[in-house]
Write a protein that holds these residues in place. Structure first.
Motif, PDB file in Angstrom:
ATOM      1  N   LEU A 276       0.830  -1.204   0.000  1.00 20.74           N
ATOM      2  CA  LEU A 276       0.000   0.000   0.000  1.00 20.74           C
ATOM      3  C   LEU A 276       0.863   1.253   0.000  1.00 20.74           C
ATOM      4  O   LEU A 276       0.526   2.244  -0.639  1.00 20.74           O
ATOM      5  N   VAL A 277       1.979   1.216   0.680  1.00 23.76           N
ATOM      6  CA  VAL A 277       2.890   2.368   0.725  1.00 23.76           C
ATOM      7  C   VAL A 277       3.616   2.520  -0.606  1.00 23.76           C
ATOM      8  O   VAL A 277       3.848   3.634  -1.074  1.00 23.76           O
ATOM      9  N   ALA A 278       3.964   1.416  -1.241  1.00 20.34           N
ATOM     10  CA  ALA A 278       4.728   1.465  -2.483  1.00 20.34           C
ATOM     11  C   ALA A 278       3.861   1.788  -3.694  1.00 20.34           C
ATOM     12  O   ALA A 278       4.380   2.213  -4.720  1.00 20.34           O
ATOM     13  N   LEU A 279       2.546   1.617  -3.583  1.00 17.91           N
ATOM     14  CA  LEU A 279       1.659   1.812  -4.727  1.00 17.91           C
ATOM     15  C   LEU A 279       1.755   3.202  -5.358  1.00 17.91           C
ATOM     16  O   LEU A 279       1.873   3.301  -6.581  1.00 17.91           O
ATOM     17  N   PRO A 280       1.742   4.298  -4.597  1.00 17.04           N
ATOM     18  CA  PRO A 280       1.848   5.615  -5.236  1.00 17.04           C
ATOM     19  C   PRO A 280       3.152   5.807  -6.023  1.00 17.04           C
ATOM     20  O   PRO A 280       3.160   6.441  -7.076  1.00 17.04           O
ATOM     21  N   PHE A 281       4.240   5.242  -5.519  1.00 16.10           N
ATOM     22  CA  PHE A 281       5.517   5.362  -6.223  1.00 16.10           C
ATOM     23  C   PHE A 281       5.496   4.572  -7.526  1.00 16.10           C
ATOM     24  O   PHE A 281       6.001   5.025  -8.549  1.00 16.10           O
ATOM     25  N   ARG A 282       4.910   3.396  -7.490  1.00 17.82           N
ATOM     26  CA  ARG A 282       4.829   2.575  -8.703  1.00 17.82           C
ATOM     27  C   ARG A 282       3.938   3.225  -9.759  1.00 17.82           C
ATOM     28  O   ARG A 282       4.285   3.252 -10.935  1.00 17.82           O
ATOM     29  N   VAL A 283       2.795   3.759  -9.323  1.00 19.52           N
ATOM     30  CA  VAL A 283       1.878   4.395 -10.273  1.00 19.52           C
ATOM     31  C   VAL A 283       2.509   5.644 -10.868  1.00 19.52           C
ATOM     32  O   VAL A 283       2.441   5.872 -12.081  1.00 19.52           O
ATOM     33  N   THR A 284       3.138   6.458 -10.040  1.00 22.20           N
ATOM     34  CA  THR A 284       3.784   7.675 -10.540  1.00 22.20           C
ATOM     35  C   THR A 284       4.913   7.333 -11.506  1.00 22.20           C
ATOM     36  O   THR A 284       5.052   7.965 -12.555  1.00 22.20           O
ATOM     37  N   GLY A 285       5.699   6.327 -11.196  1.00 23.01           N
ATOM     38  CA  GLY A 285       6.777   5.915 -12.099  1.00 23.01           C
ATOM     39  C   GLY A 285       6.250   5.405 -13.420  1.00 23.01           C
ATOM     40  O   GLY A 285       6.811   5.693 -14.483  1.00 23.01           O
ATOM     41  N   ASP A 286       5.143   4.662 -13.384  1.00 25.28           N
ATOM     42  CA  ASP A 286       4.552   4.158 -14.617  1.00 25.28           C
ATOM     43  C   ASP A 286       3.965   5.282 -15.452  1.00 25.28           C
ATOM     44  O   ASP A 286       4.085   5.288 -16.680  1.00 25.28           O
ATOM     45  N   VAL A 287       3.323   6.245 -14.809  1.00 29.09           N
ATOM     46  CA  VAL A 287       2.747   7.377 -15.547  1.00 29.09           C
ATOM     47  C   VAL A 287       3.849   8.220 -16.168  1.00 29.09           C
ATOM     48  O   VAL A 287       3.748   8.636 -17.330  1.00 29.09           O
ATOM     49  N   LEU A 288       4.916   8.467 -15.439  1.00 30.48           N
ATOM     50  CA  LEU A 288       6.015   9.266 -15.986  1.00 30.48           C
ATOM     51  C   LEU A 288       6.740   8.549 -17.117  1.00 30.48           C
ATOM     52  O   LEU A 288       7.249   9.202 -18.030  1.00 30.48           O
ATOM     53  N   SER A 289       6.795   7.237 -17.081  1.00 33.94           N
ATOM     54  CA  SER A 289       7.531   6.512 -18.120  1.00 33.94           C
ATOM     55  C   SER A 289       6.842   6.582 -19.480  1.00 33.94           C
ATOM     56  O   SER A 289       7.456   6.290 -20.491  1.00 33.94           O
ATOM     57  N   VAL A 290       5.594   6.998 -19.513  1.00 31.24           N
ATOM     58  CA  VAL A 290       4.863   7.120 -20.777  1.00 31.24           C
ATOM     59  C   VAL A 290       5.203   8.424 -21.496  1.00 31.24           C
ATOM     60  O   VAL A 290       5.058   8.525 -22.713  1.00 31.24           O
ATOM     61  N   VAL A 291       5.681   9.422 -20.755  1.00 27.99           N
ATOM     62  CA  VAL A 291       5.998  10.722 -21.342  1.00 27.99           C
ATOM     63  C   VAL A 291       7.155  10.563 -22.323  1.00 27.99           C
ATOM     64  O   VAL A 291       8.188   9.983 -21.978  1.00 27.99           O
TER      65      VAL A 291
ATOM     66  N   VAL B 217      12.018   3.190  -6.188  1.00 30.36           N
ATOM     67  CA  VAL B 217      11.686   3.450  -4.791  1.00 30.36           C
ATOM     68  C   VAL B 217      10.590   2.489  -4.329  1.00 30.36           C
ATOM     69  O   VAL B 217      10.632   1.958  -3.229  1.00 30.36           O
ATOM     70  N   GLY B 218       9.612   2.245  -5.211  1.00 29.69           N
ATOM     71  CA  GLY B 218       8.574   1.274  -4.879  1.00 29.69           C
ATOM     72  C   GLY B 218       9.139  -0.119  -4.681  1.00 29.69           C
ATOM     73  O   GLY B 218       8.679  -0.864  -3.810  1.00 29.69           O
ATOM     74  N   ASP B 219      10.135  -0.479  -5.478  1.00 30.74           N
ATOM     75  CA  ASP B 219      10.790  -1.785  -5.308  1.00 30.74           C
ATOM     76  C   ASP B 219      11.532  -1.876  -3.974  1.00 30.74           C
ATOM     77  O   ASP B 219      11.536  -2.915  -3.326  1.00 30.74           O
ATOM     78  N   VAL B 220      12.178  -0.785  -3.590  1.00 26.88           N
ATOM     79  CA  VAL B 220      12.932  -0.767  -2.320  1.00 26.88           C
ATOM     80  C   VAL B 220      11.982  -0.878  -1.139  1.00 26.88           C
ATOM     81  O   VAL B 220      12.278  -1.574  -0.162  1.00 26.88           O
TER      82      VAL B 220
END
Length: 52
Positions: free
Chosen positions: A18-33, A47-50
């Motif tokens: 639950l804590v890592a979810l925002p980092f994973r979503v933000t990283g995925d959204v940024l990777s599309v740019v 960071v989500g992986d860590v």
């Protein structure tokens, strides 16, 4: 049935996931740019992986 699905979703997102979810979503959204997405999204996703 609906309550059971919500309970399973809550259990799967408990703890570190639950804590890592925002980092994973933000990283995925940024990777599309285009152009800058991969270099900016990779560290945030890491960071989500860590956290996990």
């Amino acid at each position: 049935m609906r309550i059971m699905m919500l309970l399973l979703a809550a259990l799967s997102l408990s703890g570190c996931g639950l804590v890592a979810l925002p980092f994973r979503v933000t990283g995925d959204v940024l990777s599309v740019v285009p152009v800058v997405g991969k270099p900016l999204g990779a560290p945030i996703h890491a960071v989500g992986d860590v956290i996990d």
